[in-house]
Design an enzyme around this catalytic site. Structure first.
Site, PDB file in Angstrom:
ATOM      1  N   THR A 193       5.192  -3.619  -9.279  1.00 21.34           N
ATOM      2  CA  THR A 193       6.168  -2.910  -8.444  1.00 21.34           C
ATOM      3  C   THR A 193       7.576  -3.390  -8.778  1.00 21.34           C
ATOM      4  O   THR A 193       7.754  -4.535  -9.189  1.00 21.34           O
ATOM      5  CB  THR A 193       5.836  -3.196  -6.964  1.00 21.34           C
ATOM      6  OG1 THR A 193       4.647  -2.494  -6.640  1.00 21.34           O
ATOM      7  CG2 THR A 193       6.933  -2.769  -6.018  1.00 21.34           C
ATOM      8  N   ARG A 224      -3.547   6.341   0.037  1.00 18.42           N
ATOM      9  CA  ARG A 224      -3.215   4.971   0.467  1.00 18.42           C
ATOM     10  C   ARG A 224      -1.712   4.721   0.280  1.00 18.42           C
ATOM     11  O   ARG A 224      -1.141   5.037  -0.752  1.00 18.42           O
ATOM     12  CB  ARG A 224      -4.026   3.975  -0.354  1.00 18.42           C
ATOM     13  CG  ARG A 224      -3.733   2.491  -0.065  1.00 18.42           C
ATOM     14  CD  ARG A 224      -2.746   1.895  -1.043  1.00 18.42           C
ATOM     15  NE  ARG A 224      -2.602   0.441  -0.899  1.00 18.42           N
ATOM     16  CZ  ARG A 224      -1.636  -0.273  -1.482  1.00 18.42           C
ATOM     17  NH1 ARG A 224      -0.731   0.330  -2.224  1.00 18.42           N
ATOM     18  NH2 ARG A 224      -1.568  -1.561  -1.323  1.00 18.42           N
ATOM     19  N   VAL A 225      -1.070   4.144   1.274  1.00 20.60           N
ATOM     20  CA  VAL A 225       0.328   3.728   1.146  1.00 20.60           C
ATOM     21  C   VAL A 225       0.372   2.215   1.354  1.00 20.60           C
ATOM     22  O   VAL A 225      -0.256   1.702   2.286  1.00 20.60           O
ATOM     23  CB  VAL A 225       1.222   4.432   2.189  1.00 20.60           C
ATOM     24  CG1 VAL A 225       2.664   3.949   2.076  1.00 20.60           C
ATOM     25  CG2 VAL A 225       1.174   5.946   1.991  1.00 20.60           C
ATOM     26  N   GLY A 226       1.082   1.523   0.471  1.00 17.79           N
ATOM     27  CA  GLY A 226       1.206   0.068   0.587  1.00 17.79           C
ATOM     28  C   GLY A 226       2.480  -0.338   1.305  1.00 17.79           C
ATOM     29  O   GLY A 226       3.125   0.464   1.986  1.00 17.79           O
ATOM     30  N   ASP A 227       2.848  -1.591   1.116  1.00 12.46           N
ATOM     31  CA  ASP A 227       4.013  -2.148   1.818  1.00 12.46           C
ATOM     32  C   ASP A 227       5.349  -1.646   1.268  1.00 12.46           C
ATOM     33  O   ASP A 227       6.347  -1.579   1.988  1.00 12.46           O
ATOM     34  CB  ASP A 227       4.006  -3.676   1.681  1.00 12.46           C
ATOM     35  CG  ASP A 227       4.162  -4.092   0.216  1.00 12.46           C
ATOM     36  OD1 ASP A 227       3.294  -3.726  -0.600  1.00 12.46           O
ATOM     37  OD2 ASP A 227       5.160  -4.756  -0.126  1.00 12.46           O
ATOM     38  N   GLY A 246      -0.222  -5.573  -1.113  1.00 11.79           N
ATOM     39  CA  GLY A 246       0.492  -4.841  -0.076  1.00 11.79           C
ATOM     40  C   GLY A 246      -0.059  -4.960   1.332  1.00 11.79           C
ATOM     41  O   GLY A 246       0.711  -5.031   2.296  1.00 11.79           O
ATOM     42  N   THR A 296       7.111  -7.676  -3.613  1.00 12.35           N
ATOM     43  CA  THR A 296       6.035  -7.154  -4.445  1.00 12.35           C
ATOM     44  C   THR A 296       4.815  -8.019  -4.188  1.00 12.35           C
ATOM     45  O   THR A 296       4.939  -9.160  -3.756  1.00 12.35           O
ATOM     46  CB  THR A 296       6.415  -7.169  -5.935  1.00 12.35           C
ATOM     47  OG1 THR A 296       5.268  -6.777  -6.712  1.00 12.35           O
ATOM     48  CG2 THR A 296       6.867  -8.543  -6.408  1.00 12.35           C
ATOM     49  N   GLY A 297       3.644  -7.472  -4.457  1.00 11.21           N
ATOM     50  CA  GLY A 297       2.432  -8.269  -4.265  1.00 11.21           C
ATOM     51  C   GLY A 297       1.354  -7.464  -3.585  1.00 11.21           C
ATOM     52  O   GLY A 297       1.394  -6.235  -3.545  1.00 11.21           O
TER      53      GLY A 297
HETATM   54  N1  ASP Z   1       2.984  -4.050  -3.093  1.00  8.69           N
HETATM   55  C1  ASP Z   1       2.475  -2.965  -3.893  1.00  8.69           C
HETATM   56  C2  ASP Z   1       1.444  -2.220  -3.112  1.00  8.69           C
HETATM   57  O1  ASP Z   1       0.614  -2.850  -2.470  1.00  8.69           O
HETATM   58  C3  ASP Z   1       1.903  -3.404  -5.171  1.00  8.69           C
HETATM   59  C4  ASP Z   1       2.815  -4.246  -5.997  1.00  8.69           C
HETATM   60  O2  ASP Z   1       3.676  -4.959  -5.492  1.00  8.69           O
HETATM   61  O3  ASP Z   1       2.676  -4.199  -7.232  1.00  8.69           O
HETATM   62  O4  ASP Z   1       1.427  -1.019  -3.183  1.00  8.69           O
END
Ligand code: ASP
Length: 318
Positions: A187, A215-218, A241, A238-239
């Site tokens: 990300t 799906r929606v992440g953070d 989510g 990032t990480g």
């Molecule tokens: N945080 C992002 C998600 O979970 C993934 C990422 O940081 O690469 O969608």
């Protein structure tokens, strides 16, 4: 007049040696683009949009073209930006026909009374404001088709990526650490301070590999993967989510800065909290309106870039 500052990241994970140069070049190009805006007296919001657009256009990263694929083989993109001076935000999620979702998010921020659009509605909004829609196939790389195939084979064999289902040891969620080697997080994001003293943040992602469609992440959720307020700080994460969302970690970190914690310390605290509370992993960039900043990650690496009056720097570890 403030001295402008820009920080960018291109994901936090175990960036292998053969991907290192591409990651560092990518964040360098993004820094160049964003810093050029700031040094010409442009706004922080324009700078983060410019930096993230460059990262979305670079197929190295999990944003825009070249993103990870959903379990049924599509690219679905999420992005948010926030202007801490005007307290305006714009976000899109699950868009499939937009080349630069951060630019669609900017349209939402500037042109809509609403803050967040998803799916077909987001695409229609962008198109009705002059953004051309593309075929989803234009965003899909063969490299990602292959990566998805392997992930799905692993899943079928009961070896699903730790990001989704498993933890490395069986000591329970307090101590278990996901296998970060297996789960790349590419990300992208940026935070900026402009000469007028305004801060802004932007985050853009293709989400996690083999995610279930919808799906929606953070990354694109306000206060989770992105937040900015002149009264506290600007942040991009990032990480993994799901834990980041549950902790509303971006807002958690900016609240610390508002309460007097130095951003360098608050960044490290946020990543410790993510790990200690939920076993999560990731990285953070954090910038206060006074120009103090922090970066941290608990993954083996994080692609980062920093532009200050002292010049431009990039790296893969803090
Ligand atoms: N945080 C992002 C998600 O979970 C993934 C990422 O940081 O690469 O969608």
């Amino acid at each position: 007049m403030r001295t402008p500052i820009l920080l960018v990241h291109g994901g936090a994970w175990a960036i292998p040696e053969d991907a290192a140069a591409a990651h560092e070049n990518g964040v360098r190009n993004a820094l160049d683009a964003g810093h050029r805006v700031l040094t010409r007296g442009g706004s922080a919001i324009d700078a983060v949009e410019a930096a993230v657009t460059v990262l979305e256009d670079d197929p190295t990263f999990d944003a825009g073209r070249g993103s990870f694929l959903t379990s049924d083989g599509r690219v679905q993109l999420d992005a948010l930006l926030m202007d801490g001076g005007r307290m305006k935000a714009g976000g899109v999620a699950c868009v499939e026909r937009i080349r630069n979702p951060i630019q669609a998010a900017r349209l939402v921020l500037e042109q809509s009374p609403h803050v967040y659009f998803v799916g077909a509605g987001a695409e229609e909004f962008a198109q009705s404001h002059g953004m051309p829609l593309i075929e989803n196939a234009e965003l899909v790389l063969d490299r990602e088709r292959e990566r998805l195939k392997i992930a799905r084979e692993r899943e079928a064999a009961g070896l699903a990526d730790a990001t989704f289902s498993g933890l490395e040891d069986d000591k329970g969620p307090e101590t278990a650490i996901p296998r970060v080697i297996d789960s790349s997080h590419d990300t992208v994001g940026a935070v900026a301070l402009d000469t007028d003293g305004n801060i802004a943040a932007a985050t853009s992602t293709g989400g996690t590999l083999n995610k279930t469609p919808g799906r929606v992440g953070d990354s694109s959720l306000i206060g989770c993967g992105c937040y900015a307020d002149n009264l506290s700080a600007a942040v991009s994460l990032t990480g993994w989510g799901e834990p980041i969302m549950k902790l509303v970690l971006g807002k958690w970190a900016t609240d610390r800065v508002a309460a007097g914690t130095a951003p360098a310390f608050a960044a490290r605290e946020a990543i410790s909290y993510l790990h200690n509370r939920l076993g999560g992993h990731g990285g953070i960039i954090l910038l206060g309106p006074d120009g103090r900043f922090g970066m941290a990650h608990n993954t083996p690496a994080m692609a980062w870039g920093l532009a200050t009056e002292h010049g431009l720097e990039t790296g893969l570890k803090i």
